[in-house]
Design an enzyme around this catalytic site. Structure first.
Site, PDB file in Angstrom:
ATOM      1  N   ARG A 178      22.570 -13.886  40.003  1.00  0.00           N
ATOM      2  CA  ARG A 178      22.161 -13.138  41.190  1.00  0.00           C
ATOM      3  C   ARG A 178      20.699 -13.329  41.564  1.00  0.00           C
ATOM      4  O   ARG A 178      20.369 -13.430  42.753  1.00  0.00           O
ATOM      5  CB  ARG A 178      22.437 -11.639  40.966  1.00  0.00           C
ATOM      6  CG  ARG A 178      22.334 -10.792  42.235  1.00  0.00           C
ATOM      7  CD  ARG A 178      22.715  -9.343  41.977  1.00  0.00           C
ATOM      8  NE  ARG A 178      22.809  -8.598  43.219  1.00  0.00           N
ATOM      9  CZ  ARG A 178      23.917  -8.387  43.911  1.00  0.00           C
ATOM     10  NH1 ARG A 178      25.060  -8.905  43.453  1.00  0.00           N
ATOM     11  NH2 ARG A 178      23.922  -7.707  45.031  1.00  0.00           N
ATOM     12  N   ASP A 218      19.744 -20.822  14.622  1.00  0.00           N
ATOM     13  CA  ASP A 218      20.052 -21.666  15.768  1.00  0.00           C
ATOM     14  C   ASP A 218      19.365 -23.015  15.721  1.00  0.00           C
ATOM     15  O   ASP A 218      19.958 -24.038  16.094  1.00  0.00           O
ATOM     16  CB  ASP A 218      19.742 -20.936  17.078  1.00  0.00           C
ATOM     17  CG  ASP A 218      18.298 -20.484  17.208  1.00  0.00           C
ATOM     18  OD1 ASP A 218      17.540 -20.552  16.218  1.00  0.00           O
ATOM     19  OD2 ASP A 218      17.920 -20.039  18.320  1.00  0.00           O
ATOM     20  N   THR A 273       8.305 -27.135  10.272  1.00  0.00           N
ATOM     21  CA  THR A 273       8.928 -25.818  10.197  1.00  0.00           C
ATOM     22  C   THR A 273       9.483 -25.492  11.583  1.00  0.00           C
ATOM     23  O   THR A 273       9.138 -26.148  12.572  1.00  0.00           O
ATOM     24  CB  THR A 273       7.917 -24.752   9.743  1.00  0.00           C
ATOM     25  OG1 THR A 273       8.613 -23.554   9.393  1.00  0.00           O
ATOM     26  CG2 THR A 273       6.891 -24.439  10.826  1.00  0.00           C
ATOM     27  N   HIS A 328      -3.849   8.153  53.346  1.00  0.00           N
ATOM     28  CA  HIS A 328      -3.120   9.338  52.903  1.00  0.00           C
ATOM     29  C   HIS A 328      -1.801   9.487  53.676  1.00  0.00           C
ATOM     30  O   HIS A 328      -1.280  10.590  53.844  1.00  0.00           O
ATOM     31  CB  HIS A 328      -3.956  10.617  53.055  1.00  0.00           C
ATOM     32  CG  HIS A 328      -5.318  10.503  52.463  1.00  0.00           C
ATOM     33  ND1 HIS A 328      -5.573  10.697  51.131  1.00  0.00           N
ATOM     34  CD2 HIS A 328      -6.517  10.184  53.041  1.00  0.00           C
ATOM     35  CE1 HIS A 328      -6.863  10.525  50.897  1.00  0.00           C
ATOM     36  NE2 HIS A 328      -7.459  10.203  52.037  1.00  0.00           N
ATOM     37  N   SER A 384      24.873  -0.181  55.199  1.00  0.00           N
ATOM     38  CA  SER A 384      25.408   0.956  54.444  1.00  0.00           C
ATOM     39  C   SER A 384      26.925   0.940  54.544  1.00  0.00           C
ATOM     40  O   SER A 384      27.491   0.642  55.600  1.00  0.00           O
ATOM     41  CB  SER A 384      24.863   2.275  55.004  1.00  0.00           C
ATOM     42  OG  SER A 384      25.564   3.389  54.482  1.00  0.00           O
ATOM     43  N   ARG A 411       2.988 -13.955  10.166  1.00  0.00           N
ATOM     44  CA  ARG A 411       4.084 -13.918  11.132  1.00  0.00           C
ATOM     45  C   ARG A 411       5.169 -12.968  10.652  1.00  0.00           C
ATOM     46  O   ARG A 411       5.528 -12.945   9.490  1.00  0.00           O
ATOM     47  CB  ARG A 411       4.704 -15.318  11.323  1.00  0.00           C
ATOM     48  CG  ARG A 411       5.566 -15.471  12.604  1.00  0.00           C
ATOM     49  CD  ARG A 411       7.049 -15.235  12.364  1.00  0.00           C
ATOM     50  NE  ARG A 411       7.798 -15.169  13.611  1.00  0.00           N
ATOM     51  CZ  ARG A 411       8.628 -16.114  14.052  1.00  0.00           C
ATOM     52  NH1 ARG A 411       8.812 -17.188  13.336  1.00  0.00           N
ATOM     53  NH2 ARG A 411       9.279 -15.954  15.183  1.00  0.00           N
ATOM     54  N   SER A 453      11.121 -12.318  17.961  1.00  0.00           N
ATOM     55  CA  SER A 453      12.052 -13.383  18.349  1.00  0.00           C
ATOM     56  C   SER A 453      13.109 -12.917  19.338  1.00  0.00           C
ATOM     57  O   SER A 453      13.318 -13.545  20.384  1.00  0.00           O
ATOM     58  CB  SER A 453      12.730 -13.954  17.095  1.00  0.00           C
ATOM     59  OG  SER A 453      13.667 -14.946  17.446  1.00  0.00           O
ATOM     60  N   ARG A 500      13.503 -13.839  23.750  1.00  0.00           N
ATOM     61  CA  ARG A 500      14.635 -14.563  24.341  1.00  0.00           C
ATOM     62  C   ARG A 500      14.988 -14.016  25.716  1.00  0.00           C
ATOM     63  O   ARG A 500      15.540 -14.743  26.551  1.00  0.00           O
ATOM     64  CB  ARG A 500      15.857 -14.486  23.425  1.00  0.00           C
ATOM     65  CG  ARG A 500      15.718 -15.240  22.113  1.00  0.00           C
ATOM     66  CD  ARG A 500      16.942 -15.013  21.215  1.00  0.00           C
ATOM     67  NE  ARG A 500      16.750 -15.554  19.893  1.00  0.00           N
ATOM     68  CZ  ARG A 500      17.140 -16.775  19.501  1.00  0.00           C
ATOM     69  NH1 ARG A 500      17.742 -17.571  20.362  1.00  0.00           N
ATOM     70  NH2 ARG A 500      16.928 -17.186  18.273  1.00  0.00           N
TER      71      ARG A 500
END
Length: 476
Positions: free
Chosen positions: A15, A81, A105, A153, A284, A324, A329, A333
């Site tokens: 969307r 993953d 790593t 205002h 509407s 860390r 994590s 995502r």
């Protein structure tokens, strides 16, 4: 698993946001970037004799062949993953598979890929901002002299011009445009520094090969076209995420201000501006006559969501203990892609609104005729004092007449303020009735709003042209 509309999917899946931004933040897109980083790592390692050119070419040949289904099968077992993608990639590369991820790593791969995505996404946002600014500059120049009532205002104040009001929004967005460029310029990757940022794994790997871990890192990052932080822990500093989300939140704030004002001005009580409304558009389900400002409301709604995301990034940066923790994590995502997709949608809708903005010129003139005389009392007051009157006494006389005129306006009558002032003996003692009428007719004016509006429009065009010029290819 197949994701359809029979199960929950994010509205950003279909969307909100452009196809290009969704592709960039897709899981397939992310894994292709991971593979690009692995290829760069292997290519640099081949230069120092750690792996063979044939292994690198095998990895490069399958760099874009992400097998999502196979990776998910492996991840169901490994619960990791990135390692699942290593295995899936290795299965496709009989020659290069055994050396994928050598010495690295996970965050050596993921954080460099994320930095590449952040930089590209900021570039897309920068282009969207440019489109909005170009449309605003055109409108500002066209309406620099168009007089309207200004409101403070939420009450009538003094006249301004439509071009000057639009300049308020454009000035904020120009600041955002420059800020995005500055943040994008500062994007850096983690580099290749191993588990805690000390490059120990690469030091062992390179022992006796006449090259330092830092030199290897420089070779890899040069292939990626990405600078690296000189110092990191297991990840790049999460402060960078905070800076990125903060500039996106700033854009959202600027757009929200524009959209909120437009929603007010589209109401029949003002009637001065309106967003485009399609011939078949429905306002509407219950009231067929409604012309609701749905695009502006969407901008405000998405902007509120973006406004809260820098706090998530702040927590990720501040609460990552020692070298860390993994508690950043899961939220990254969603926070990073959704911030970009929301701002992408906000700017797309804003550009469409500005280009198709509908002007209620009759309403502008009506509001100016109704409330403009009140603003004209300020130059009248100054003229009375110059003519010898007591400022405080004249302020009270003008106020009494203005309140009487206000009550008449509220009853639906024409504004009688000019007639009331020209008939007030305390005022005409110092200024003739014709002079009072002249001063009121000339009104407070719009000052230097037209000139300032045109100056800003020129500044915007110069900024856009400078970026276009600097980014255009140069002949050699």
């Amino acid at each position: 698993m197949d994701y359809t509309h029979e199960t929950y999917i994010s509205p950003f899946t279909w969307r909100y946001g452009s196809a290009e931004m969704r592709t960039l933040w897709s899981d397939i897109g992310k894994r292709r970037l991971w593979r690009r980083v692995w290829v760069a790592l292997a290519a640099a390692q081949a230069e120092v004799g750690l792996v063979t050119a044939a292994q690198v070419e095998d990895l490069r040949a399958h760099q874009d062949d992400v097998d999502w289904e196979r990776a998910q099968e492996i991840e169901a077992e490994l619960r990791h993953d990135l390692m699942a993608e290593v295995r899936a990639y290795a299965e496709q590369c009989p020659v290069g598979g055994p050396i994928i991820h050598l010495g690295a790593t996970s965050m050596d791969i993921e954080d460099n890929a994320d930095a590449l995505r952040l930089r590209e996404a900021l570039g897309m946002v920068h282009a969207r901002l440019a489109a909005v600014l170009a449309a605003l500059a055109e409108r500002i120049e066209a309406e620099a002299d168009t007089p309207i009532m200004a409101y403070t205002h939420l009450q009538p104040a003094e006249p301004t011009t439509l071009g000057y009001r639009l300049s308020l929004y454009a000035q904020d967005l120009l600041d955002d445009y420059r800020a995005v460029a500055a943040v994008r310029e500062r994007i850096r990757g983690k580099g290749f520094k191993g588990a805690v940022g000390t490059s120990a794994s690469y030091g062992h790997l390179l022992e006796g090969r006449g090259i330092t871990p830092q030199a290897l890192e420089e070779r890899i990052m040069a292939q990626l076209g990405l600078p690296a932080f000189p110092v990191t822990s297991q990840t790049y500093p999460r402060k960078m995420d905070f800076q990125v989300l903060s500039v996106l939140a700033s854009i959202a704030q600027s757009a929200h201000k524009f959209a909120l004002d437009l929603r007010l001005l589209q109401s029949p009580l003002f009637g001065e501006l309106a967003e485009p409304f399609g011939r078949r558009q429905v306002g509407s389900s219950a009231m067929p006559f409604k012309r609701n400002p749905v695009a502006s409301e969407t901008i405000c709604s998405l902007a509120r969501a973006v406004a809260g995301l820098p706090r998530i990034a702040w927590d990720n940066a501040a609460l990552s203990a020692l070298e860390r923790t993994l508690d950043d994590s899961a939220n990254r995502r969603s926070a990073l892609p959704e911030a970009f997709l929301a701002v992408d949608e906000i700017l797309s809708r804003m550009a469409g609104i500005v280009r198709g903005l509908r002007l209620g010129r009759e309403a502008m003139a009506r509001n100016l005729a109704t409330y403009g005389p009140f603003a004209a009392t300020e130059p009248l007051l100054m003229a009375l004092v110059v003519a010898g009157a007591d400022r405080q006494a004249m302020h009270e006389r003008i106020r009494d007449n203005a309140m009487a005129a206000w009550e008449a306006v509220q009853r639906g009558a024409d504004n009688p303020l000019v007639d009331l002032l020209a008939a007030d003996g305390a005022i005409t003692r110092y200024l003739a009735p014709d002079e009072v009428r002249r001063l009121m007719r000339e009104g407070a004016g719009v000052g230097d709003a037209p000139q300032r509006s045109r100056t800003l429009a020129r500044t915007i065009r110069e900024a856009l042209h400078a970026v276009a010029r600097d980014s255009s290819p140069r002949g050699g």
